[in-house]
Design a protein around this motif. Structure first.
Motif, PDB file in Angstrom:
ATOM      1  N   THR A  88       0.832  -1.208   0.000  1.00 50.96           N
ATOM      2  CA  THR A  88       0.000   0.000   0.000  1.00 50.96           C
ATOM      3  C   THR A  88       0.866   1.257   0.000  1.00 50.96           C
ATOM      4  O   THR A  88       0.585   2.218  -0.723  1.00 50.96           O
ATOM      5  N   ALA A  89       1.944   1.253   0.793  1.00 55.95           N
ATOM      6  CA  ALA A  89       2.842   2.414   0.839  1.00 55.95           C
ATOM      7  C   ALA A  89       3.529   2.622  -0.508  1.00 55.95           C
ATOM      8  O   ALA A  89       3.699   3.760  -0.960  1.00 55.95           O
ATOM      9  N   LEU A  90       3.905   1.524  -1.164  1.00 49.00           N
ATOM     10  CA  LEU A  90       4.526   1.638  -2.486  1.00 49.00           C
ATOM     11  C   LEU A  90       3.526   2.125  -3.528  1.00 49.00           C
ATOM     12  O   LEU A  90       3.870   2.944  -4.384  1.00 49.00           O
ATOM     13  N   VAL A  91       2.295   1.644  -3.462  1.00 49.59           N
ATOM     14  CA  VAL A  91       1.255   2.116  -4.385  1.00 49.59           C
ATOM     15  C   VAL A  91       1.004   3.604  -4.144  1.00 49.59           C
ATOM     16  O   VAL A  91       0.878   4.384  -5.099  1.00 49.59           O
ATOM     17  N   ASP A  92       0.972   4.027  -2.888  1.00 51.16           N
ATOM     18  CA  ASP A  92       0.782   5.437  -2.561  1.00 51.16           C
ATOM     19  C   ASP A  92       1.924   6.283  -3.149  1.00 51.16           C
ATOM     20  O   ASP A  92       1.681   7.339  -3.732  1.00 51.16           O
ATOM     21  N   ALA A  93       3.149   5.799  -3.021  1.00 48.71           N
ATOM     22  CA  ALA A  93       4.290   6.516  -3.592  1.00 48.71           C
ATOM     23  C   ALA A  93       4.197   6.545  -5.116  1.00 48.71           C
ATOM     24  O   ALA A  93       4.530   7.546  -5.753  1.00 48.71           O
ATOM     25  N   PHE A  94       3.729   5.451  -5.699  1.00 49.03           N
ATOM     26  CA  PHE A  94       3.550   5.368  -7.147  1.00 49.03           C
ATOM     27  C   PHE A  94       2.489   6.361  -7.622  1.00 49.03           C
ATOM     28  O   PHE A  94       2.632   6.994  -8.670  1.00 49.03           O
ATOM     29  N   GLN A  95       1.441   6.530  -6.849  1.00 48.55           N
ATOM     30  CA  GLN A  95       0.354   7.418  -7.248  1.00 48.55           C
ATOM     31  C   GLN A  95       0.609   8.889  -6.921  1.00 48.55           C
ATOM     32  O   GLN A  95       0.158   9.770  -7.647  1.00 48.55           O
ATOM     33  N   HIS A  96       1.333   9.152  -5.833  1.00 48.69           N
ATOM     34  CA  HIS A  96       1.427  10.530  -5.339  1.00 48.69           C
ATOM     35  C   HIS A  96       2.834  11.105  -5.271  1.00 48.69           C
ATOM     36  O   HIS A  96       2.994  12.287  -4.957  1.00 48.69           O
TER      37      HIS A  96
END
Length: 128
Positions: A88-96
């Motif tokens: 989830t943290a990696l997806v958040d970094a990927f998105q934002h």
């Protein structure tokens, strides 16, 4: 003789510590050996915890870079692939994240099979 110490705010202390740890897995060194040192010192979990905390953009950028390097090791990638919080943290970094952070987060997610290798989201800009 009094020796003065500079006391950094907490985010900057984390950034400095992460910068020091990341030298073990930087370009030009044996990443596998660096990862082994981090594992023996129980540093991998601490690095993952920094990623999860998201204190500042600089800290997130450095944490994503460091985690991507760690995930190049199959055993760690396999272990981390089951940790939904890290994904989830990696997806958040990927998105934002900024452009570079998003590229690195994409590579990290590929290591844990959370996005396919053929995503092609980012064009090849002459090497990374």
């Amino acid at each position: 003789m009094d020796i003065g110490f500079v006391v950094l705010p907490v985010p900057q202390r984390f950034e400095a510590a992460l910068a020091a740890l990341s030298t073990l897995i930087d370009d030009g060194v044996d990443i596998e050996q660096g990862v082994q040192v981090l594992c023996e010192a129980e540093g991998v979990r601490l690095i993952l915890d920094v990623l999860l905390e998201k204190r500042t953009e600089n800290l997130r950028r450095r944490a994503v870079w460091t985690v991507e390097r760690l995930l190049r090791t199959e055993d760690i990638a396999y272990e981390v692939s089951g940790d939904q919080n890290v994904s989830t943290a990696l997806v958040d970094a990927f998105q934002h994240g900024d452009y570079r952070t998003r590229q690195i987060a994409e590579r990290a997610l590929k290591h844990v099979d959370k996005i396919p290798n053929f995503s092609g989201i980012f064009p090849n800009m002459g090497g990374a």
